[in-house]
Design an enzyme around this catalytic site. Structure first.
Site, PDB file in Angstrom:
ATOM      1  CG  ASP A 306     -10.774  -5.393  -0.573  1.00  0.00           C
ATOM      2  OD1 ASP A 306     -11.987  -5.353  -0.847  1.00  0.00           O
ATOM      3  OD2 ASP A 306     -10.123  -4.387  -0.238  1.00  0.00           O
ATOM      4  CG  PHE A 324      -9.570   3.781  -2.846  1.00  0.00           C
ATOM      5  CD1 PHE A 324      -8.207   3.884  -2.617  1.00  0.00           C
ATOM      6  CD2 PHE A 324     -10.385   4.835  -2.465  1.00  0.00           C
ATOM      7  CE1 PHE A 324      -7.659   5.013  -2.022  1.00  0.00           C
ATOM      8  CE2 PHE A 324      -9.856   5.978  -1.858  1.00  0.00           C
ATOM      9  CZ  PHE A 324      -8.493   6.065  -1.639  1.00  0.00           C
TER      10      PHE A 324
END
Length: 425
Positions: A306, A324
């Protein structure tokens, strides 16, 4: 040209091979797996004594930011960072601007990658147009151009009817669904795991139910449609239970864990530092333990990064306001070796499976193996080499990591794509 990789511990989960031997590469293809010292004719040699030699690592989950956010990362910088991290194939998510939501955009990513990337890139298409959640994309057309999976990553498709339609199309056309499991109505303005750390810092928390509710929903829809479902960045003990039970029922579902979710708990967040802000958030020690055991027990199938680069100015805003995400391409191997291999949760063969062979199977590509005749995508790792993670040495534009200054073991020494060395330490 003949390249000999000699004296390495060759790990090939596709045939359960774990043995010190030699790998001969000829014209971009694995020519032979031979007894150590038995190959005498070669043009170049890499001495891999003390190292793992495994099929090229495959990252199912990265963010390359281009087009639209080139100040964070580009296809060139992101792919070169992945090469430095040992990855020979990566799957960029579609949350760019414009998003990868059409056959034309899939083709654009592939053409751009062919110009600037040293590694293989398999784009992930969006589930809905503009990732707006209102209308399904041309899933069949995107697959024809090279998108083997679709995802709304960065958010969930909250309209279950539309998501079910997409799953039905994907099931009929053998396209993988990659699920970002987050109920946006439950998450609100949450920025950290709901618990004592968020309370202490005065930041709204993200409960485990934010993830678990959508995991459960997506498994139900996958079972009903027959779609192949892959759960991205699982972070909760509840996700482990739901995935385990779904597999027991014979549902075609797999799961991934990111290194930050097994290497850190929320307890390591001691200040308002947005380099610790990722989605899903760092969870409790109980959740982390469940994830490690799930990787050990092969409930969780894959380790993905990720990789989510951001500009330093964006991350300087503090946890409540910053975006984020953290970078992961260049730390994944070391965190896996340090937190899973050295602690006994994974064997080297399991590591190779979760970072190469399993991702290849899930994506449906002919990789993740070192068998003769296959394309020579190879990663060589020294599992005992110790070093300190230094974000300033990252190839990625993003330096946003909570692991800066951490001492780890496990160094990528060579990344080889189609027989060509694209990274050497």
């Amino acid at each position: 040209m003949k390249l000999l990789i000699k004296n390495g511990r060759v790990l090939d989960p596709s045939v359960n091979l774990d043995k010190v031997c030699d790998v001969l590469v000829e014209d971009g293809v694995v020519a032979d797996i031979a007894d150590a010292g038995s190959v005498v004719a070669y043009d170049e040699v890499i001495d891999a004594e003390g190292c793992f030699v495994m099929p090229g690592l495959i990252d199912l989950h990265v963010h390359l930011r281009e087009p639209g956010f080139e100040h964070k990362e580009t296809i060139e910088t992101g792919s070169k960072a992945a090469a430095a991290g040992g990855f020979t194939t990566i799957c960029p998510m579609p949350n760019t601007k414009p998003s990868t939501d059409s056959p034309e955009m899939v083709e654009w990513v592939i053409n751009k990658a062919a110009e600037v990337s040293p590694i293989n890139i398999v784009p992930v298409g969006a589930v809905t147009l503009g990732q707006a959640g209102d209308e399904t994309t041309d899933i069949v057309g995107m697959k024809a151009k090279g998108a083997l999976a679709i995802s709304e990553d960065g958010k969930s498709v909250m309209n279950a009817k539309i998501y079910r339609e997409a799953m039905d199309i994907a099931a009929k056309n053998d396209v993988l669904i990659m699920a970002h499991c987050e109920d946006k109505n439950l998450v609100g303005k949450g920025a950290l795991n709901a618990g004592v750390v968020a309370d202490r810092l005065g930041i709204q928390g993200i409960t485990n139910s934010v993830e678990d509710v959508i995991v459960a929903r997506d498994i139900v829809l996958a079972a009903e449609t027959g779609a192949k479902l892959h759960l991205c960045h699982c972070s909760t003990a509840g996700s482990v239970v739901l995935l385990r039970d779904a597999k027991a029922e014979g549902i075609a579902v797999t799961g991934e864990v990111c290194p930050h979710h097994f290497a850190m708990t929320e307890d390591e967040i001691t200040s308002d530092d947005a380099n610790f802000k990722m989605n899903p958030p760092l969870r409790s020690a109980k959740d982390v333990q469940a994830l490690k055991e799930a990787l050990r027990d092969d409930i969780m199938d894959v380790i993905s990064t990720d990789h989510a680069p951001h500009h330093a100015d964006e991350k300087a805003k503090g946890i409540a306001e910053a975006p984020f995400g953290i970078v992961g391409s260049e730390t994944a191997v070391a965190l896996t070796v340090t937190h899973l291999l050295e602690t006994g949760y994974l064997t080297p063969l399991q590591m190779a499976a979760k970072m190469s062979t399993n991702p290849a199977k899930i994506l449906g590509i002919d990789k993740g193996t070192l068998q003769p005749g296959k394309i020579a995508d190879i990663t060589i790792i020294n599992p005992t080499e110790e070093y300190v993670i230094d974000k300033n040495t990252f190839v990625s534009k993003g330096k946003n990591t909570p692991f800066h200054g951490k001492t780890v073991r496990g160094k990528v020494k060579y990344t080889i794509v189609s027989g060509k060395v694209v990274f050497a330490d």
